[in-house]
Scaffold this active site. Structure first.
Site, PDB file in Angstrom:
ATOM      1  N   GLY A   1       0.817  -1.208   0.000  1.00 31.69           N
ATOM      2  CA  GLY A   1       0.000   0.000   0.000  1.00 31.69           C
ATOM      3  C   GLY A   1       0.850   1.258   0.000  1.00 31.69           C
ATOM      4  N   SER A   2       0.323   2.296   0.648  1.00 32.53           N
ATOM      5  CA  SER A   2       0.947   3.628   0.556  1.00 32.53           C
ATOM      6  C   SER A   2       2.339   3.710   1.168  1.00 32.53           C
ATOM      7  CB  SER A   2       0.035   4.669   1.193  1.00 32.53           C
ATOM      8  OG  SER A   2      -1.123   4.861   0.404  1.00 32.53           O
ATOM      9  N   ALA A   3       2.715   2.754   2.015  1.00 30.05           N
ATOM     10  CA  ALA A   3       4.091   2.755   2.530  1.00 30.05           C
ATOM     11  C   ALA A   3       5.088   2.627   1.387  1.00 30.05           C
ATOM     12  CB  ALA A   3       4.288   1.621   3.534  1.00 30.05           C
ATOM     13  N   PHE A   4       4.629   2.045   0.274  1.00 31.67           N
ATOM     14  CA  PHE A   4       5.516   1.878  -0.873  1.00 31.67           C
ATOM     15  C   PHE A   4       5.815   3.203  -1.557  1.00 31.67           C
ATOM     16  CE2 PHE A   4       6.888   0.394  -5.053  1.00 31.67           C
ATOM     17  CZ  PHE A   4       7.757  -0.617  -4.686  1.00 31.67           C
ATOM     18  N   LYS A   5       5.060   4.226  -1.237  1.00 33.90           N
ATOM     19  CA  LYS A   5       5.318   5.544  -1.817  1.00 33.90           C
ATOM     20  C   LYS A   5       6.701   6.062  -1.411  1.00 33.90           C
ATOM     21  CE  LYS A   5       0.412   6.622  -2.132  1.00 33.90           C
ATOM     22  NZ  LYS A   5      -0.753   7.264  -1.500  1.00 33.90           N
TER      23      LYS A   5
END
Length: 580
Positions: free
Chosen positions: A304-308
């Site tokens: 999810g957004s942690a991959f940003k």
């Protein structure tokens, strides 16, 4: 001369010749057996009259970084019988059954079995074993042994692992370092007569066991306890399936804590949390394997957004974006035939890239990924190590599940930008993020620090050096700054602690199939933001009710940091105002 006499003489001569040949061959064979192979057959004859019993080696201890014992040994005994030496079988059966608490029929089967030695019971407490030995029953042998014990029960169960009946490692560190921990068994040799009865006047010869090496780990007992307590609390509050917490030093990859609640009791690893009544052995084995599985390294998930963090680092490193670049979020992007939404359906409006990171804005990251392009994005995956295993010193690490480059179209590129449509392990994410915020150098997550032999005279320091740089120091510093803003001003505010500069990123992802509406809430945080000494990651699987990472996972890391940062003597970055 009579023909019959001539024939008879020839026959006698032939028989004499054959007899001499046989004698010669027999002599050669005897010479070969007695002279050339004499030592070999002498040894075999000796062994026919030897009975060998093992002297168990003490398994090496597993210690935390401060010398606290996490896995130890308890002295026990093994009770066996030698069939040929048993005097009064009925007395032996009665005494062993009474002292060992085993049904007489089960003892009888083993006592009456014709074998060189039959084990009646192992892991018998020393007091009971000594009591049986003092009775002096003919044919009963009581040998010293060791049973593995875990002083803290469930603590770090999937990390430490446990041992089997013969003290061999089964999972975790126990199997990873088994060759060092197990030591070398010794033997007791006794001579017997042709009937297998010990010769009392010959005594016994003994080869002492060599105890195993102690393993010192990077685990910190107190930090593991803090993390397990925090994970257990949110597990209960959110009625989640599972909560994992991973804490490590982002500078060198040392793992301080690895929690997966619910844990299981290492001193009773074959008992399932639910009733096993009615289950087949195969079903029970499957449930046990699932219980022993370490989700931090054996399970994959959509980050999810942690991959940003990765997307932003790749774009900054490639010079495709700066923190000041302007974007506009209207709440979605249309990619081919799909409308892909931002978590804020009404949109964020005009924003800089820094604000896009703070707001965790999907359209901004889709635009950035498009600037990069599929090939450059995929290359950054390889450079950051995302397509390979971390090399952690625990068994069962899974690999990343990723699209092939040729299969990354516009939709895949857009969804990958914010951590969907592929899967990684938590430990892979933690290792990569560590490298991106530690100055830019790759780390190998690990637990083993050193091995020490039983008397402390020798040490083997384990090295995990990795000098490879994956991003520039400038890019790393930019990410430190941006991720600190996420916590101080953006979606990670629930991880904020006054006086500490904490960086981090929230995430909320959905498991497959999407129709099940099951979510994973997570948060990755680190401190101090400008010179990270600790990174913590919390993953909550299928929480009930509110499931956003910033709402339920970030506070878990905050609670852990409230205890851990002072414990690590990490000073506050600003002075608190004295209101008194």
């Amino acid at each position: 001369m009579d023909t019959n006499k001539i024939f008879h003489r020839k026959k006698v001569r032939l028989l004499c010749f054959l007899f001499l040949i046989c004698l010669l061959l027999l002599g050669c064979r005897l010479t070969y057996l007695m002279v050339i192979r004499g030592e070999y057959y002498s040894d075999k004859a000796q062994k026919l009259h030897e009975r060998e019993r093992p002297v168990k080696a003490a398994r090496g201890k597993i210690l935390d970084r401060n010398g606290k014992v996490l896995a130890d040994n308890r002295a026990v005994t093994t009770v066996s019988v030698v069939h040929s030496q048993i005097g009064d079988a009925e007395e032996v059966i009665r005494v062993l059954s009474k002292n060992l608490g085993i049904e007489e029929e089960k003892v009888r089967k083993k006592v009456e079995k014709v074998s060189s030695m039959e084990r009646i019971a192992s892991n018998v407490d020393k007091e009971t074993g000594d009591r049986i030995r003092k009775l002096g029953l003919s044919g009963v042998k009581v040998d010293e042994d060791y049973k593995r014990t875990y002083p803290y029960g469930e603590l770090a169960s999937r990390v430490l692992g446990f041992t089997g009946a013969d003290n061999q490692g089964i999972i975790g560190l126990e199997v990873e370092y088994d060759s060092w921990l197990k030591g070398t068994n010794g033997t007791i040799l006794s001579l017997t007569d042709a009937k297998g009865v010990d010769l009392s006047d010959t005594g016994e010869s003994r080869i002492d066991a060599i105890d195993g090496w102690d393993l010192t780990t990077s685990l910190d007992l107190n930090m593991q306890l803090y993390a397990q307590q925090a994970a257990g609390k949110v597990l209960e509050e959110k009625q989640a399936d599972r909560v994992s917490v991973l804490m490590m030093n982002p500078q060198n990859g040392e793992i301080y804590a690895m929690v997966n609640v619910p844990e299981f009791d290492l001193n009773d690893p074959y008992t399932l949390p639910q009733s096993s009544d009615g289950l087949t052995e195969e079903e029970k084995t499957e449930l046990l394997n699932a219980m022993w599985r370490n989700p931090c390294l054996s399970d994959t998930y959509e980050p999810g957004s942690a991959f940003k963090i990765i997307t932003a680092s790749a774009a900054l490193e490639a010079g495709k974006v700066t923190l000041e670049d302007q974007f506009f979020c209207n709440g979605y992007r249309i990619v081919e035939d799909r409308r892909i939404h931002c978590h804020k359906r009404t949109g964020h409006g005009a924003e800089t890239f820094l604000q896009g990171i703070e707001n965790s804005c999907n359209p901004v990251f889709m635009d950035v990924a498009q600037r990069l392009g599929a090939e450059a994005f995929y290359d950054s995956f390889e450079r950051f190590g995302l397509l390979e295993k971390t090399g952690i010193d625990l068994p069962g690490e899974a690999g990343t599940i990723m699209h092939k480059l040729e299969d990354i179209g516009p939709v895949e590129l857009a969804t990958m930008a914010f951590g969907q449509s592929f899967q990684v392990t938590p430990v892979r994410m933690a290792a990569t993020v560590s490298a991106l915020i530690n100055g830019g150098h790759r780390v190998i997550p690990h637990i083993g620090v050193k091995l020490t032999n039983a008397d402390g005279s020798r040490e083997n320091i384990l090295t995990w050096d990795c000098t490879e740089r994956i991003v520039s120091e400038k890019t790393s510093q930019t990410m430190q700054y941006a991720l600190e803003k996420v916590v101080s001003e953006g979606g990670g505010s629930k991880a904020y602690i006054e006086g500490y500069a904490i960086g981090g990123k929230t995430a909320t992802s959905q498991t497959l199939p999407r129709s099940a509406h099951r979510y994973i809430a997570s948060f990755i945080g680190f401190a101090p933001a400008d010179d990270p000494e600790i990174l913590a990651m919390c993953i909550i699987e299928d929480p009930q009710g509110i499931y956003y990472g910033g709402t339920i996972a970030a506070p878990v890391v905050r609670d852990i940091f409230l205890n851990i940062l002072p414990y690590l003597e990490i000073e506050k970055s600003t002075e608190e105002i004295d209101e008194g």
